[in-house]
Design an enzyme around this catalytic site. Structure first.
Site, PDB file in Angstrom:
ATOM      1  N   HIS A  52      42.918  46.526  48.614  1.00  0.00           N
ATOM      2  CA  HIS A  52      43.821  47.617  48.984  1.00  0.00           C
ATOM      3  C   HIS A  52      43.476  48.170  50.361  1.00  0.00           C
ATOM      4  O   HIS A  52      44.360  48.362  51.205  1.00  0.00           O
ATOM      5  CB  HIS A  52      43.755  48.736  47.941  1.00  0.00           C
ATOM      6  CG  HIS A  52      44.169  48.320  46.573  1.00  0.00           C
ATOM      7  ND1 HIS A  52      45.447  47.925  46.257  1.00  0.00           N
ATOM      8  CD2 HIS A  52      43.454  48.222  45.411  1.00  0.00           C
ATOM      9  CE1 HIS A  52      45.515  47.614  44.972  1.00  0.00           C
ATOM     10  NE2 HIS A  52      44.322  47.781  44.440  1.00  0.00           N
ATOM     11  N   LYS A  58      30.216  44.228  50.282  1.00  0.00           N
ATOM     12  CA  LYS A  58      31.073  45.227  49.637  1.00  0.00           C
ATOM     13  C   LYS A  58      30.335  45.898  48.477  1.00  0.00           C
ATOM     14  O   LYS A  58      30.378  47.126  48.330  1.00  0.00           O
ATOM     15  CB  LYS A  58      32.361  44.577  49.132  1.00  0.00           C
ATOM     16  CG  LYS A  58      33.255  45.558  48.372  1.00  0.00           C
ATOM     17  CD  LYS A  58      34.333  44.824  47.604  1.00  0.00           C
ATOM     18  CE  LYS A  58      34.970  45.722  46.566  1.00  0.00           C
ATOM     19  NZ  LYS A  58      35.868  44.991  45.654  1.00  0.00           N
TER      20      LYS A  58
END
Length: 232
Positions: A153, A133
């Site tokens: 999210h 990430k």
């Protein structure tokens, strides 16, 4: 319509609605890749405001990244205290900078812009404490490359909208979205998913009544709509 075609149609629908709702974000604040990398480390497990304060304090305390690499972990931790988890992030930052500067002697990762995307990602994740990430954040935000960071999210919305199976990990979700989302849409799509996740499609008590994606949301159909029918 085949399964792949159906997913592509849903991606198009979700993207279009998010743009109508939130606009088309443009990355106007690009930092150099090394700055972005250190900023990404500082952003872990804290708010955007706190991570920016920590980054600004670090740059104000040390004139160069070389100075940070040569500083003690305690000195680095003191400089980034406002970002939280300073004692954990300080050695990570020092180790990253030591490795990057030790290889080239230059405070620059600009070569990543022209490298093969897989090679660029592999290099970033080879650095101490850098995951897929964080690598994607550097590639997308700093270099505008094909990368789609998946935070909580993005993962939540991808599952609720049935863009990916519930069983998929964030890494697998990231790899999939990088393969199906057009490169030019990656930044605005990523940012708008986060905006929607923070304001409407929250982990707890999602505001489904405000969401124009209810018709394609599996979570709404299975969890929220039945409760509304009962209460009615």
């Amino acid at each position: 319509m085949t399964g792949e075609a159906a997913v592509q149609a849903k991606l198009e629908q979700v993207y279009a609605w998010l743009v109508r709702e939130y606009g088309t974000p443009v990355n106007e604040r690009r930092r150099g890749p090394l700055d972005e990398l250190i900023g990404a480390i500082l952003s872990q497990h804290t708010s955007g405001i706190n991570s920016r304060r920590a980054f600004e304090s670090l740059r104000a305390t040390f004139p160069s990244w070389s100075d940070v690499a040569e500083a003690s972990e305690e000195e680095i931790a003191d400089a980034i205290r406002s970002g939280g988890l300073a004692n954990q992030k300080a050695p990570r930052i020092k180790n990253i900078l030591t490795e990057v500067l030790g290889e080239s002697g230059e405070e620059d990762l600009g070569w990543l812009a022209g490298a093969d995307i897989d090679a660029a990602r592999d290099y970033l994740v080879s650095l101490p404490g850098v995951g897929i990430k964080t690598a994607a954040c550097v590639l997308l935000f700093s270099l505008g490359r094909r990368a789609f960071p998946v935070d909580t999210h993005v993962q939540r919305l991808a599952r609720r909208l049935a863009l990916v199976p519930d069983s998929w990990s964030p890494i697998r979700t990231q790899q999939y979205l990088e393969s199906v989302v057009p490169k030019a849409r990656m930044y605005p799509f990523h940012i708008n998913l986060i905006r929607h996740g923070r304001t409407v499609c929250r982990a707890r008590r999602p505001r489904c009544g405000r969401c124009g994606l209810r018709s394609v949301c599996v979570h709404y159909a299975t969890e929220m709509a039945p409760a509304e029918d009962i209460s009615a």
